[in-house]
Enzyme design. Structure first.
Site, PDB file in Angstrom:
ATOM      1  CG  ASP A 264      -1.747   1.231   1.367  1.00 49.91           C
ATOM      2  OD1 ASP A 264      -2.635   1.422   0.516  1.00 49.91           O
ATOM      3  OD2 ASP A 264      -1.518   2.027   2.304  1.00 49.91           O
ATOM      4  CD  GLU A 300      -2.325   3.026  -3.150  1.00 50.77           C
ATOM      5  OE1 GLU A 300      -3.286   3.787  -3.373  1.00 50.77           O
ATOM      6  OE2 GLU A 300      -2.074   2.579  -2.017  1.00 50.77           O
TER       7      GLU A 300
END
Length: 608
Positions: A264, A300
């Site tokens: 993330d 990401e």
């Protein structure tokens, strides 16, 4: 088959059947181990801030805590399980006790990946690992080849998106036990499906993290993130911190037999070392577990740092990055929204989409007005399409909206259908968000389980962050934004599976199944030798994009997401293997691309 990851942190069973407890607490004078109802024992202080105790009394199921300098008792930061939430005692887990029955599983090649992202707590009415297991037949029939779970690491309270986790080695008990999670993964493998896990290495949540009390070296004031001080990856005292996260990644992949990780928001990870922590982590995986089976690593990264992505035999590389650029271009074309980060795509959204289709990123070094004129991205045209994960919706892009609406509530159904045809058949790796395939209308708002002053601060902050959006400049409108800490907000996000059988949900599901079957037949066998070539814009919402397959074949899409037809400059070449409406091939041959239409062509030799 038994699987257990050996690491210097937390609990390990010794060959003699004893249990070793170990904590890194460089700022503590003394650590005491509280084990079940036994008298607390001072742990032995070792070099470099480590504290250790080997117990003959502990066994699987024992509960334990660490007392810091005769003060607060805290859970193990490397706890494998915390059955009574993140403030309670940790439980000793014998990882090797689970008898795996999937020893032949070697994963699947990345090119075969069709990702189905889900939130464990809202995917089923029960909200558990075991309940997901009952849906695996459905997911396999749909055409998904990988399920991606939003973070499951231990978080405070009974509901969370998962990005405020504090016990990174412990699946949250609200979803089930470690064995429940392992059984789900094993069952997925028996269905031919991979399991990917979203992990958060850029911050800890605001409640339940006690590391600052005894290991402040985990954090640094040199860098800051949207969540506060950054994780310390690049000081003279950072090696154990780096090891903590590398072991966490290896732990999930080895002990839980997961097939990959999605990291993330790595743009909020700061590290000036060479190699940096992302490269070091990838290499540690590729040179160990990745030698034995397919392991997939996804980023990401708002920086669009193409250098991290797979190119050749780079062992420090990642398979792919979530392509927010593609989503934002699709979204502007479908909804005409221009607030927030959509402003960067509002000038020529069809050009941004075309570039994403054939080159990966829309921003490859250009300046971003939304980011105050700074440049964003790196060149990506030489990367294969499979280096990008593309989506029309995901947890972020739905839940970052004030009301958490899905696209089915925002876009014309004809336009959304045409976009779906492009997205599911384009050579980049597709990601579906749970329920999308049947046009689920349940929102996915941001929710969490905090209480008291923290809950009030989060609710106030959540509503304030939308004040610069035109619709929410009015105080009354902002007050209508769901309270993220209210249980009702969480309940809104639960999927209603009964609606699948009703129209128009039934028709959406049929479309997704049809397209994913076609992807399996036509796109996947050619994907490894497919490269983006060029695109041509016909109108504000219409384009053609081309990919080269090997040396003598071509894949082409014609799409019009607008309400008016567009004129073509030349008739298509090759065989149309999918059209959104009947007789579309004839209309395209006559030079007309109808409104809300999409057509795919395959040209395999010069005689077609």
């Amino acid at each position: 088959m038994r699987r257990s990851h050996a690491m210097p942190f937390g609990v390990q069973f010794t060959p003699e059947g004893k249990v070793r407890f170990r904590l890194w607490a460089p700022a503590a004078r003394q650590i005491k181990l509280f084990l079940d109802d036994e008298e607390p024992v001072p742990m032995r202080a070792l070099e470099a801030g480590w504290h250790e105790w080997i117990s003959e009394l502990a066994q699987a199921g024992s509960r334990y805590r660490y007392q810091i300098d005769d003060g607060l008792c805290v859970p193990d930061p490397a706890s494998r399980y915390n059955p009574n939430d993140v403030h309670g005692a940790s439980e000793v887990i014998d990882a090797a006790a689970f008898d795996w029955q999937d020893s032949a599983w070697r994963g699947r090649p990345w090119e075969e990946t069709v990702i189905y992202e889900m939130h464990v707590g809202t995917f089923t009415p029960q909200g558990t690992f075991a309940a997901i297991e009952q849906k695996l037949d459905y997911l396999a029939e749909l055409g998904a080849t990988a399920i991606e779970l939003m973070p499951v690491a231990g978080f405070p309270g009974s509901r969370s998106w998962g990005y405020d986790g504090v016990l990174l080695f412990a699946p949250d008990s609200i979803y089930g036990s470690p064995n429940d999670f392992k059984h789900l993964i094993q069952s997925a493998h028996h269905h031919g499906m991979m399991v990917l896990l979203d992990v958060v290495y850029n911050h800890f949540g605001p409640e339940g993290n006690y590391l600052h009390l005894y290991a402040p070296q985990f954090f640094t004031e040199r860098h800051h993130t949207p969540w506060g001080t950054a994780i310390n990856f690049d000081s003279d005292e950072s090696q154990i911190v780096r090891d903590f996260y590398i072991h966490n990644a290896l732990y999930w992949l080895e002990e839980y037999h997961l097939d990959g990780l999605r990291l993330d928001a790595v743009h909020a990870i700061f590290d000036h070392h060479q190699p940096d922590i992302l490269e070091e982590l990838a290499r540690a995986i590729r040179e160990t577990i990745g030698v034995e089976r397919h392991i997939h690593l996804i980023l990401e990264n708002d920086h669009n740092a193409a250098r991290y992505l797979t190119h050749g035999q780079n062992k420090q590389a990642y398979n792919a990055q979530w392509n927010d650029d593609a989503h934002h271009a699709y979204h502007v074309l479908l909804t005409n929204e221009r607030d927030g980060y959509y402003a960067d795509y509002s000038d020529k959204p069809i050009h941004h989409l075309g570039r994403c289709l054939v080159e990966g990123f829309a921003y490859q070094g250009e300046t971003s007005a939304y980011r105050h004129g700074t440049s964003r991205g790196e060149p990506s045209a030489d990367l294969p399409p499979s280096a990008f994960v593309t989506f029309l919706q995901n947890h972020d892009q739905i839940g970052n909206r004030a009301l958490g609406e899905r696209l089915v509530r925002l876009a014309a159904p004809e336009a959304l259908r045409a976009a779906t045809i492009i997205f599911l058949l384009s050579p980049s790796i597709p990601l579906l968000f749970m329920g999308e395939e049947w046009g689920a209308r349940e929102p996915f708002p941001f929710f969490c389980g905090f209480k008291g002053e923290l809950a009030q601060a989060i609710t106030t902050g959540r509503r304030a962050e939308f004040a610069h959006f035109e619709y929410f400049r009015d105080f009354t409108a902002r007050e209508a934004i769901p309270d993220p800490c209210a249980s009702h907000t969480f309940d809104l996000a639960r999927l209603d599976w009964l609606k699948q059988k009703c129209s128009p949900h039934r028709e959406w599901l049929m479309l997704y199944r049809e397209l994913l079957a076609l992807r399996r037949q036509v796109i996947i066998p050619r994907l490894a030798i497919t490269h983006g070539d060029s695109y041509q814009v016909f109108a504000s919402h219409a384009l053609r994009a081309d990919w080269q397959i090997g040396s003598d074949a071509w894949l082409t899409v014609y799409v019009n997401l607008g309400a008016a037809s567009a004129d073509l400059t030349a008739a298509p070449s090759g065989r149309m293997f999918y059209g959104s409406v009947e007789n579309l091939d004839q209309q395209l041959s006559s030079g007309i691309l109808p409104a809300f239409s999409a057509a795919w062509y395959l040209l395999e030799d010069s005689n077609e």
